[in-house]
Design an enzyme around this catalytic site. Structure first.
Site, PDB file in Angstrom:
ATOM      1  N   GLY A 172       0.778  -1.229   0.000  1.00  0.00           N
ATOM      2  CA  GLY A 172       0.000   0.000   0.000  1.00  0.00           C
ATOM      3  C   GLY A 172       0.809   1.278   0.000  1.00  0.00           C
ATOM      4  O   GLY A 172       0.233   2.362   0.100  1.00  0.00           O
ATOM      5  N   GLU A 222       4.654  -6.161   1.690  1.00  0.00           N
ATOM      6  CA  GLU A 222       4.181  -6.797   0.452  1.00  0.00           C
ATOM      7  C   GLU A 222       3.700  -5.713  -0.502  1.00  0.00           C
ATOM      8  O   GLU A 222       2.530  -5.644  -0.847  1.00  0.00           O
ATOM      9  CB  GLU A 222       3.087  -7.822   0.756  1.00  0.00           C
ATOM     10  CG  GLU A 222       2.001  -7.261   1.639  1.00  0.00           C
ATOM     11  CD  GLU A 222       0.972  -8.288   2.091  1.00  0.00           C
ATOM     12  OE1 GLU A 222       1.282  -9.483   2.121  1.00  0.00           O
ATOM     13  OE2 GLU A 222      -0.145  -7.864   2.407  1.00  0.00           O
ATOM     14  N   GLY A 274       3.270  -3.747  -3.956  1.00  0.00           N
ATOM     15  CA  GLY A 274       3.175  -3.988  -5.391  1.00  0.00           C
ATOM     16  C   GLY A 274       3.445  -2.677  -6.120  1.00  0.00           C
ATOM     17  O   GLY A 274       4.495  -2.471  -6.731  1.00  0.00           O
ATOM     18  N   ARG A 275       2.492  -1.762  -5.963  1.00  0.00           N
ATOM     19  CA  ARG A 275       2.531  -0.483  -6.659  1.00  0.00           C
ATOM     20  C   ARG A 275       3.864   0.261  -6.501  1.00  0.00           C
ATOM     21  O   ARG A 275       4.403   0.796  -7.469  1.00  0.00           O
ATOM     22  CB  ARG A 275       1.402   0.401  -6.105  1.00  0.00           C
ATOM     23  CG  ARG A 275       1.239   1.750  -6.751  1.00  0.00           C
ATOM     24  CD  ARG A 275       0.253   2.611  -5.942  1.00  0.00           C
ATOM     25  NE  ARG A 275      -0.829   1.842  -5.384  1.00  0.00           N
ATOM     26  CZ  ARG A 275      -2.009   1.652  -5.976  1.00  0.00           C
ATOM     27  NH1 ARG A 275      -2.254   2.214  -7.130  1.00  0.00           N
ATOM     28  NH2 ARG A 275      -2.939   0.923  -5.397  1.00  0.00           N
ATOM     29  N   ARG A 298      -7.785   2.114 -14.228  1.00  0.00           N
ATOM     30  CA  ARG A 298      -7.770   2.980 -13.047  1.00  0.00           C
ATOM     31  C   ARG A 298      -8.417   4.347 -13.277  1.00  0.00           C
ATOM     32  O   ARG A 298      -9.214   4.794 -12.437  1.00  0.00           O
ATOM     33  CB  ARG A 298      -6.346   3.127 -12.499  1.00  0.00           C
ATOM     34  CG  ARG A 298      -5.723   1.783 -12.046  1.00  0.00           C
ATOM     35  CD  ARG A 298      -4.390   1.946 -11.328  1.00  0.00           C
ATOM     36  NE  ARG A 298      -4.568   2.559 -10.029  1.00  0.00           N
ATOM     37  CZ  ARG A 298      -4.358   3.822  -9.741  1.00  0.00           C
ATOM     38  NH1 ARG A 298      -3.912   4.650 -10.677  1.00  0.00           N
ATOM     39  NH2 ARG A 298      -4.588   4.286  -8.551  1.00  0.00           N
ATOM     40  N   TYR A 345     -11.606   4.574 -10.956  1.00  0.00           N
ATOM     41  CA  TYR A 345     -11.439   5.354  -9.716  1.00  0.00           C
ATOM     42  C   TYR A 345     -11.282   6.848  -9.970  1.00  0.00           C
ATOM     43  O   TYR A 345     -11.005   7.595  -9.037  1.00  0.00           O
ATOM     44  CB  TYR A 345     -10.165   4.941  -8.962  1.00  0.00           C
ATOM     45  CG  TYR A 345      -9.893   3.482  -8.758  1.00  0.00           C
ATOM     46  CD1 TYR A 345     -10.745   2.695  -7.978  1.00  0.00           C
ATOM     47  CD2 TYR A 345      -8.759   2.890  -9.297  1.00  0.00           C
ATOM     48  CE1 TYR A 345     -10.455   1.354  -7.765  1.00  0.00           C
ATOM     49  CE2 TYR A 345      -8.464   1.552  -9.083  1.00  0.00           C
ATOM     50  CZ  TYR A 345      -9.321   0.795  -8.321  1.00  0.00           C
ATOM     51  OH  TYR A 345      -9.030  -0.521  -8.102  1.00  0.00           O
ATOM     52  N   CYS A 370     -17.828   1.476 -25.512  1.00  0.00           N
ATOM     53  CA  CYS A 370     -19.158   2.084 -25.476  1.00  0.00           C
ATOM     54  C   CYS A 370     -19.532   2.384 -24.023  1.00  0.00           C
ATOM     55  O   CYS A 370     -20.532   1.868 -23.497  1.00  0.00           O
ATOM     56  CB  CYS A 370     -20.176   1.146 -26.116  1.00  0.00           C
ATOM     57  SG  CYS A 370     -19.714   0.727 -27.785  1.00  0.00           S
ATOM     58  N   GLU A 371     -18.706   3.142 -23.376  1.00  0.00           N
ATOM     59  CA  GLU A 371     -18.878   3.497 -21.961  1.00  0.00           C
ATOM     60  C   GLU A 371     -18.321   4.895 -21.807  1.00  0.00           C
ATOM     61  O   GLU A 371     -17.168   5.140 -22.177  1.00  0.00           O
ATOM     62  CB  GLU A 371     -18.022   2.578 -21.079  1.00  0.00           C
ATOM     63  CG  GLU A 371     -18.601   1.231 -20.777  1.00  0.00           C
ATOM     64  CD  GLU A 371     -19.839   1.292 -19.906  1.00  0.00           C
ATOM     65  OE1 GLU A 371     -19.993   2.266 -19.135  1.00  0.00           O
ATOM     66  OE2 GLU A 371     -20.647   0.360 -20.006  1.00  0.00           O
TER      67      GLU A 371
HETATM   68  C1  PLP Z   1      -3.249  -5.464  -3.226  1.00  0.00           C
HETATM   69  C2  PLP Z   1      -2.523  -5.963  -2.048  1.00  0.00           C
HETATM   70  C3  PLP Z   1      -1.179  -5.639  -1.861  1.00  0.00           C
HETATM   71  C4  PLP Z   1      -0.423  -4.721  -2.760  1.00  0.00           C
HETATM   72  O1  PLP Z   1      -0.931  -3.435  -2.748  1.00  0.00           O
HETATM   73  P1  PLP Z   1      -0.087  -2.233  -3.377  1.00  0.00           P
HETATM   74  O2  PLP Z   1      -0.992  -1.060  -3.238  1.00  0.00           O
HETATM   75  O3  PLP Z   1       0.136  -2.610  -4.821  1.00  0.00           O
HETATM   76  O4  PLP Z   1       1.177  -2.136  -2.620  1.00  0.00           O
HETATM   77  C5  PLP Z   1      -0.541  -6.193  -0.778  1.00  0.00           C
HETATM   78  N1  PLP Z   1      -1.175  -7.018   0.079  1.00  0.00           N
HETATM   79  C6  PLP Z   1      -2.457  -7.357  -0.078  1.00  0.00           C
HETATM   80  C7  PLP Z   1      -3.075  -8.276   0.903  1.00  0.00           C
HETATM   81  C8  PLP Z   1      -3.179  -6.831  -1.130  1.00  0.00           C
HETATM   82  O5  PLP Z   1      -4.474  -7.161  -1.270  1.00  0.00           O
END
Ligand code: PLP
Length: 408
Positions: free
Chosen positions: A229, A267, A269-270, A305, A309, A336-337
C-alpha cells in the site's frame, strides 16, 4: 517531480515499427533500483522480506527480476501461486494472503510450503479440514473502528478483510493448541498511501499485538508483515514517499519495543513496479463537440484505473515534451462506456493524428486489471532491458484467444 520517460523517441519508434500499439513497457532497471532501495532501507531489520504483490504485475519475467533482487511473492490466488512456482519461488519466499479461499488453493499453498496467512478465524477449521494445519500460520488483523484514537488508519471496519482483535487472540490460542508451532501477524488496511506516519502507526499497532500475544498466551510471533500500500506520486506535484525515513521510524519503534529477533516483511506492489510501467498508445481520431477529444487505440480495458477510480495518470506526448500545454482535451478510448477516459479536461500540447502517447505509472494494477469488454484484446507487454533494448514478455491477445472459449 517532472515526469519523464526512460526511452528516447527513436528507440520507441523502432519498437513501434515492429509492434502495434497499444502496448506496455516496463523499465527493468527502474524496477531493480526501487526494489534495492526498499531492501536497503530495511537492511537493519533481521531477514527483512519484501513479498512482491503478484497481482500488481502478474508476469513471471517481472517476478524473476524481483526474485533476483531478493524479493519473495505475495500471492492471493491459485494463478498467482502457479506464477511464483514457475520462477522457482517456494516455501517461506511465498506468502499466501487470500480471502474467501477455495480449498484447492490452500492445498496448493501448503504443498508449496508457502506461509499461509488466514483472513478469517473461521478459516482455521476450514484449512484444517481441507489441507491440514501447517507448522507455521499467520493471521490477518482488521483493527476495526480504530482504537486508541488513531486517526491515520482510516475505516478498517468497512473492509471485508481480516479478523477482529478478539478473534485474532483466539486464533493464536486455538492454532497453538492444535499444534501449530510458528506464527506470523499481518495487516493491510490502506492503499496508495504516501504518509510515512501511516506505516509507522500500522507497525505500532502490530507490535502491540506481538507483545499482547506474548504476555497473555506465552506465544512468540516470529514474523510481522505490515502490508503493502505504499503510494507513488501519480501527479507531477505529488511527493515521493521518503522510504528511508519510513524505515528509520519503524526501526526506532522496533528498538523501543525490544522485539529482536522478530522478522519484518512488507508486500508492496505499486511502489515497486507502478512508476516503471508505461502504456503506449497512438492517437487514432480527433473530435470536437462541446469538448475536444483525443481518441486513442487503447481503452479502459487496457488500463482501468482512470475510468474506475477517476485516478490521475500523467500523459506525455512523445516529441512534444517541451511544447506548451495550451489546449484542453478529454483523452478517450473506443469502449461504449462514457467513463472510458484516460484524462478529463487535461492540458496537453496541440494534438495530431498518429501522435504517440505515453501514459505513466501504469506498471502496477495496469495490464493486470485488463478485461475484454466490447471484445477488446489485451495488449502485449515489453521489458526494456538496462541496455535499452526491448524484449516481449507477453504477446498481444488475438481474436482466436478471445473466441477460444465459445462452444460451437
Ligand atoms: C493489493 C494488495 C497488496 C499490494 O498493494 P499495493 O498497493 O500494490 O502495494 C498487498 N497485500 C495485499 C493483501 C493486497 O491485497
Amino acid at each position: 517531480m517532472i515526469k519523464t520517460v526512460p526511452f528516447s523517441k527513436d528507440e520507441l519508434e523502432k519498437l513501434l515499427r515492429l509492434h502495434p500499439t497499444p502496448l506496455y513497457i516496463y523499465d527493468e532497471q527502474g524496477i531493480r533500483q526501487t526494489a534495492q532501495r526498499l531492501l536497503k532501507a530495511f537492511s537493519w531489520s533481521p531477514e527483512f522480506k519484501e513479498y512482491f504483490a503478484v497481482k500488481a504485475t502478474p508476469n513471471h519475467h517481472i517476478l524473476s527480476i524481483l526474485k533476483d533482487e531478493g524479493c519473495g511473492a505475495d500471492c492471493s490466488s491459485l494463478a498467482e501461486l502457479l506464477l511464483a512456482e514457475r520462477i522457482g519461488l517456494s516455501k517461506e519466499d511465498v506468502m499466501f494472503t487470500s480471502n474467501d479461499t477455495p480449498a484447492g488453493e490452500y492445498i496448493k499453498a501448503k504443498a508449496l510450503g508457502a506461509i499461509i496467512n488466514l483472513d478469517a478465524f473461521e478459516d482455521i477449521a476450514f484449512l484444517e479440514e481441507h489441507a491440514g494445519l501447517p507448522e507455521m500460520l499467520s493471521f490477518r488483523y482488521n483493527p476495526g473502528p480504530v482504537r486508541d484514537g488513531n486517526v491515520i488508519i482510516g475505516k478498517p471496519e468497512e473492509a471485508k478483510f481480516g479478523m477482529t482483535h478478539g478473534q485474532l487472540i483466539e486464533a493464536y490460542r486455538v492454532a497453538s493448541a492444535k499444534g501449530v508451532k510458528r506464527f506470523g501477524l499481518h495487516t493491510m488496511v490502506a492503499s496508495n498511501e504516501r504518509q510515512v506516519e501511516y506505516f509507522v502507526e500500522t507497525a505500532r499497532m502490530l507490535f502491540d499485538i506481538v507483545r499482547e500475544v506474548r504476555d497473555e498466551l506465552g506465544i512468540t510471533i516470529e514474523l510481522v508483515n505490515f502490508g503493502g500500500g505504499i503510494g507513488i506520486p501519480y501527479r507531477p506535484e505529488d511527493k515521493e514517499v521518503d522510504i528511508e525515513a519510513l524505515a528509520m521510524s519503524v526501526k526506532n519503534l522496533y528498538e523501543s519495543y525490544q522485539l529482536a529477533p522478530l522478522k519484518l516483511a512488507m508486500e508492496c506492489g505499486r511502489y515497486i513496479t507502478g512508476p516503471h510501467g508505461y502504456l503506449v498508445s497512438r492517437v487514432r481520431h480527433l473530435k470536437e463537440t462541446y469538448r475536444k477529444y483525443v481518441g486513442l487505440d487503447a481503452t479502459m480495458a487496457n488500463l482501468m484505473r482512470p475510468g474506475m477510480y477517476g485516478a490521475y495518470h500523467h500523459i506525455t506526448v512523445l516529441g512534444k515534451e517541451n511544447a506548451p500545454t495550451d489546449e484542453i482535451y478529454d483523452v478517450v478510448g473506443s469502449l461504449c462506456e462514457n467513463n472510458d477516459k484516460f484524462a478529463i479536461e487535461r492540458k496537453l500540447p496541440h494534438m495530431e493524428l498518429d501522435d504517440v502517447i505515453v501514459i505513466h505509472d501504469a506498471g502496477a494494477h495496469g495490464h493486470a486489471m485488463g478485461f475484454n469488454y466490447n471484445g477488446k484484446l489485451r495488449s502485449a507487454e515489453f521489458l526494456m532491458k538496462p541496455d535499452q533494448s526491448f524484449t516481449m514478455i507477453r504477446r498481444a491477445e488475438t481474436m482466436e484467444d478471445l473466441f477460444a472459449t465459445l462452444v460451437d
